[in-house]
Design a protein around this motif. Structure first.
Motif, short mmCIF file in Angstrom:
data_model
loop_
_atom_site.label_atom_id
_atom_site.label_comp_id
_atom_site.label_asym_id
_atom_site.label_seq_id
_atom_site.Cartn_x
_atom_site.Cartn_y
_atom_site.Cartn_z
N SER A 36 0.84 -1.21 0.00
CA SER A 36 0.00 0.00 0.00
C SER A 36 0.87 1.25 0.00
N ASN A 37 0.25 2.35 -0.36
CA ASN A 37 0.97 3.63 -0.34
C ASN A 37 1.52 3.90 1.06
N SER A 38 0.71 3.65 2.09
CA SER A 38 1.16 3.92 3.46
C SER A 38 2.32 3.00 3.85
N GLN A 39 2.30 1.75 3.37
CA GLN A 39 3.42 0.84 3.64
C GLN A 39 4.70 1.36 2.98
N LEU A 40 4.58 1.83 1.74
CA LEU A 40 5.76 2.36 1.03
C LEU A 40 6.27 3.63 1.70
N VAL A 41 5.35 4.50 2.10
CA VAL A 41 5.73 5.74 2.79
C VAL A 41 6.48 5.41 4.07
N SER A 42 5.95 4.48 4.84
CA SER A 42 6.56 4.09 6.10
C SER A 42 7.91 3.40 5.89
N TYR A 43 7.97 2.49 4.92
CA TYR A 43 9.19 1.73 4.66
C TYR A 43 10.35 2.64 4.23
N TYR A 44 10.06 3.54 3.28
CA TYR A 44 11.11 4.40 2.75
C TYR A 44 11.22 5.75 3.45
N LYS A 45 10.23 6.06 4.31
CA LYS A 45 10.19 7.35 5.00
C LYS A 45 10.23 8.51 4.01
N ASN A 47 7.62 11.13 1.27
CA ASN A 47 6.36 11.85 1.14
C ASN A 47 5.33 10.99 0.40
N PRO A 48 4.09 10.96 0.88
CA PRO A 48 3.04 10.19 0.20
C PRO A 48 2.81 10.60 -1.25
N VAL A 49 3.01 11.88 -1.55
CA VAL A 49 2.82 12.35 -2.93
C VAL A 49 3.86 11.72 -3.86
N THR A 50 5.05 11.51 -3.34
CA THR A 50 6.11 10.88 -4.13
C THR A 50 5.74 9.45 -4.47
N VAL A 51 5.24 8.71 -3.50
CA VAL A 51 4.80 7.33 -3.73
C VAL A 51 3.67 7.32 -4.75
N LEU A 52 2.70 8.19 -4.55
CA LEU A 52 1.54 8.24 -5.44
C LEU A 52 1.95 8.52 -6.89
N LYS A 53 2.94 9.39 -7.06
CA LYS A 53 3.41 9.72 -8.41
C LYS A 53 3.97 8.47 -9.11
N GLY A 54 4.76 7.67 -8.41
CA GLY A 54 5.31 6.44 -8.98
C GLY A 54 4.23 5.42 -9.26
N ILE A 55 3.29 5.27 -8.32
CA ILE A 55 2.18 4.32 -8.49
C ILE A 55 1.31 4.73 -9.67
N ASN A 56 1.02 6.02 -9.78
CA ASN A 56 0.17 6.50 -10.88
C ASN A 56 0.78 6.23 -12.25
#
Length: 126
Positions: A36-45, A47-56
């Motif tokens: 999940s986005n929150s798992q990736l945010v937590s794992y890599y520490k 920004n959620p927007v950064t994760v979302l950009k890659g996922i999108n």
């Protein structure tokens, strides 16, 4: 997932590439749920927007899709799509420059094949 991120490259691309790598190497199979986005945010520490950009980017390419209320999942044809994309990139980035260099030097196709065969087998070409 990669254990660390390279500070010299855009993080969102590394997130995308890490998921692609997991798919290509069978760690994520078609219809598997991705972290999940929150798992990736937590794992890599990060920004959620950064994760979302890659996922999108992966969603836009049809590599993953969203199941409402459940998360993101690997598309049925993701491995084939990724392999096709990487084959095209490999040809453009590696094979075309090889040909452009080899032809003017007078290498024959047979000589190039022999060099590749030798390299594939781990032999040194003297």
């Amino acid at each position: 997932m990669k254990s660390t991120l390279d500070t010299n490259r855009p993080i969102y691309l590394q997130i995308k590439e890490s998921i692609e790598d997991d798919i290509l190497n069978g760690r994520l199979k078609p219809e598997d749920q991705i972290p999940s986005n929150s798992q990736l945010v937590s794992y890599y520490k990060i920004n959620p927007v950064t994760v979302l950009k890659g996922i999108n980017l992966l969603v836009d390419e049809g590599i993953i899709y969203k199941k409402r209320g459940l998360g993101m999942f690997v598309s049925a044809h993701a491995p084939e799509k990724l392999k096709k994309h990487f084959l095209q990139s490999f040809f453009q980035e590696q094979i075309e420059p090889l040909i452009a260099l080899a032809k003017p030097l007078g290498f024959t196709l047979k000589e190039i094949h022999e060099m590749i065969d030798s390299g594939w087998k781990g032999e040194k070409n003297d």
